[in-house]
Structure formats: structure tokens, C-alpha cells
Write an enzyme that holds these catalytic residues in place. Sequence first.
Site, PDB file in Angstrom:
ATOM      1  N   ALA A   5       0.838  -1.199   0.000  1.00 12.13           N
ATOM      2  CA  ALA A   5       0.000   0.000   0.000  1.00 12.13           C
ATOM      3  C   ALA A   5       0.874   1.251   0.000  1.00 12.13           C
ATOM      4  O   ALA A   5       1.972   1.232   0.574  1.00 12.13           O
ATOM      5  CB  ALA A   5      -0.919  -0.017   1.216  1.00 12.13           C
ATOM      6  N   PRO A   6       0.472   2.338  -0.666  1.00 12.69           N
ATOM      7  CA  PRO A   6      -0.847   2.592  -1.278  1.00 12.69           C
ATOM      8  C   PRO A   6      -1.016   2.075  -2.701  1.00 12.69           C
ATOM      9  O   PRO A   6      -2.067   2.262  -3.295  1.00 12.69           O
ATOM     10  CB  PRO A   6      -0.935   4.118  -1.254  1.00 12.69           C
ATOM     11  CG  PRO A   6       0.475   4.568  -1.406  1.00 12.69           C
ATOM     12  CD  PRO A   6       1.312   3.542  -0.681  1.00 12.69           C
ATOM     13  N   ASN A  38       1.016   2.491  -5.767  1.00 16.69           N
ATOM     14  CA  ASN A  38       1.583   3.049  -7.008  1.00 16.69           C
ATOM     15  C   ASN A  38       2.622   2.119  -7.628  1.00 16.69           C
ATOM     16  O   ASN A  38       2.659   1.928  -8.841  1.00 16.69           O
ATOM     17  CB  ASN A  38       2.233   4.412  -6.732  1.00 16.69           C
ATOM     18  CG  ASN A  38       1.204   5.523  -6.622  1.00 16.69           C
ATOM     19  OD1 ASN A  38       0.075   5.373  -7.081  1.00 16.69           O
ATOM     20  ND2 ASN A  38       1.582   6.627  -6.015  1.00 16.69           N
ATOM     21  N   ASP A  68      -0.056  -6.144   2.721  1.00 16.54           N
ATOM     22  CA  ASP A  68       0.047  -4.987   3.615  1.00 16.54           C
ATOM     23  C   ASP A  68      -0.795  -5.288   4.846  1.00 16.54           C
ATOM     24  O   ASP A  68      -1.773  -6.038   4.769  1.00 16.54           O
ATOM     25  CB  ASP A  68      -0.429  -3.700   2.944  1.00 16.54           C
ATOM     26  CG  ASP A  68       0.255  -2.468   3.543  1.00 16.54           C
ATOM     27  OD1 ASP A  68       1.300  -2.045   3.025  1.00 16.54           O
ATOM     28  OD2 ASP A  68      -0.251  -1.960   4.565  1.00 16.54           O
ATOM     29  N   ARG A 127      -5.709   1.073   4.092  1.00 17.58           N
ATOM     30  CA  ARG A 127      -4.811   1.340   2.967  1.00 17.58           C
ATOM     31  C   ARG A 127      -5.000   0.302   1.859  1.00 17.58           C
ATOM     32  O   ARG A 127      -4.920   0.623   0.668  1.00 17.58           O
ATOM     33  CB  ARG A 127      -3.354   1.344   3.452  1.00 17.58           C
ATOM     34  CG  ARG A 127      -2.954   2.674   4.090  1.00 17.58           C
ATOM     35  CD  ARG A 127      -1.720   2.525   4.985  1.00 17.58           C
ATOM     36  NE  ARG A 127      -0.557   1.986   4.298  1.00 17.58           N
ATOM     37  CZ  ARG A 127       0.390   2.719   3.708  1.00 17.58           C
ATOM     38  NH1 ARG A 127       0.303   4.029   3.727  1.00 17.58           N
ATOM     39  NH2 ARG A 127       1.430   2.155   3.142  1.00 17.58           N
ATOM     40  N   CYS A 150      12.268   5.225   1.466  1.00 11.63           N
ATOM     41  CA  CYS A 150      12.228   6.684   1.280  1.00 11.63           C
ATOM     42  C   CYS A 150      12.944   7.325   2.469  1.00 11.63           C
ATOM     43  O   CYS A 150      12.478   8.295   3.055  1.00 11.63           O
ATOM     44  CB  CYS A 150      10.808   7.194   1.115  1.00 11.63           C
ATOM     45  SG  CYS A 150       9.666   6.688   2.412  1.00 11.63           S
TER      46      CYS A 150
END
Length: 334
Positions: A106-107, A109, A128, A133, A227
Site C-alpha cells: 500500500a498505497p 503506485n 500490507d 490502505r 524513502c
Amino acid sequence: ASQVPRYVRVNTLKTCVDDVIDFFKRQGYSYLGKAARVEELRALSGKKFLLDLHLPELLVFPPQTDFHDNLLYTSGHIILQDKASCLPAFLLGPAAGSHVIDACAAPGNKTSHLAAILKNKGQIFAFDVDTKRLATMNTMLMRAGVTGFQLAQQDFLTVDPGDPKYGKVTYILLDPSCSGSGMVNRMPREEAAPSAERLQALAGFQRKVLSHALSFPALRRLVYSTCSLHREENEDVVHAVLQERGSAFRLVNAFPSWPCRGLAAFPGAESCLRASPADTLTHGFFVAVLERCGEGAAALSSLPAAAEENPQHGEGRELGAAPKKRKRKKQRVK
């Protein structure tokens, strides 16, 4: 955040780059062609846009351009996704027909990007733990025209690598929970950096989940991404797990033309990629590509099987060139 352009990934399950460019031109945008340097992305303003210099299905608009009400977005023809977030699926490059795990999905993309690379041929297992989500993700995948996926509300660490259901999984995308320190619009500058204890806890989880992913018996290629800007969650995790796994897996020198490499935390760490608002005009990101060594390694050179038709996926090749345009018409958007 004000420096990072608006990136738009063309969803090739529903349309093609040429048709999307034509659509935006009809909406009054000026197309400037394919960028040759990052500086060109930095200079964008007004209603001008470019084709990205690295990723062949990514259009680049000035920062904060809003497409949430645009017909192409609401119909799933385009995905609003940061460039760095497009790297994991792009570098995994699964061949059409493959079985793929998106371990912390999730989410969604990256999941929709995987489906586009697979051309909806194959199977995606997406996990997930967050129910809300996953529900949002399901809606998004349906809108994007994704088929051949199974969503499971399950902690990836509880998934049994020996389950026959996953016996053909040859690719895994692993983007685990992290500090999020690279997300430029999520973390105000004054917000405190994560404590050493918090980083240690996250890194412990990330090592565990990466080691678990590498235990799937048919796995041939894995992308690990975060990230995060912190070495503890990035190079240190990859190094620790590679040491633990002995010579079973190796780091691939992915995307040689990408300007920012991994920190020199261990020999070979420069094979990893980093991204940042200052250097690559993206969110902060880290990506490592691992491949199985030894038995079956001879087949790895063809691993994104589309290497002939998509040379940007091949290891050691220059990745800046966009593939030749192919005439294909899908659902032209009026």
C-alpha cells in the site's frame, strides 16, 4: 518540496505516452521534448512539460501542478508518482508472465507500475497489514486497469516462502516501513530527526524482512528500497543481509547512468542508488538491486526478459535512452 517537479507516470495499461502528450497539448500545455539534463527539469515553468531523461513513461511538469481533477488522472490513464518512487519497479523489470511479490504494497503506485511492466500478464501477490490502505489500494488498482493481482491483509514476515502458491515467485519488490526522512512534503524541517533507538528498531525490522524475502526458493531478482536518507536503513541493512546470506545473492550495479550512488559503507555499495531533492529533483530515496548467484545465474542476463525490446532495463547498459516509439493505439482520450 517547492523545488521538486510534478511527475506524471503514463499508465501503459490504458494508453501510451504519445496519446497523453497529445491530450496535454490540446489542454494548452507546451511539450518541450525529451530532457537531456536534470537542469532542464529545474527550469520548467507555466504550462510547459518534458519527457523525463531517465524513465521512458514519465512526464515532468512544473512543481505543484495539480492534476487531481484532470480527466486522465480520474480515469486511471496517468498516475501521480514521484520519479524516485518509479525506480523500484522499473529496476526490478519483471518479465511479462512472471510471478511477483510486492511485500509492503500500500498505497499501490509501485504495484500498478509492476502490472504495467508485466503488461497484466503474470501474477502479483501484494501484502500490507493496514486494512484501510488496502481498500484504497484496491480501488486505485481497479481504476488503473490492473488485473492478475491478489491483495492480502497480512504481515509479509508471516508469509511462508515454502507455500506452493509462491513457488513460481521469481521477483520481489520490498519497500518496507522506514523513517520517511526522504519525503520532502511530509516532514517539516523543524521536525526532530528519528532517535538512534528508533532507527535501530527500524533497521532491525528491515534486516529481518529483507532476509525473509531472500528465502523464497525461486527468487532470482529483488529490489530493496526506502524513502529514507539514513545509512542505518539503507546501505547498512543491505550489507548486513548480504553478509548473512554468504554468496547466495549479489548486488547488481543498477542504472549506471544514474548520478547519485550509495554511500561508501562497504565495498560495492556504489552499486546502490540514492536520490534527493538537491541532486535528482526527487524525494529522498534509496534503491538496491539483488540477484541470485550460482545455480541459474546464467539466465540472469536476460532477467528483465524485455531487455531486447527495453534496453534501459539491462544491467550495465546506458539507461538514459528512451525506447524507440512503437505505434500502438489504446483508448485514445478525447
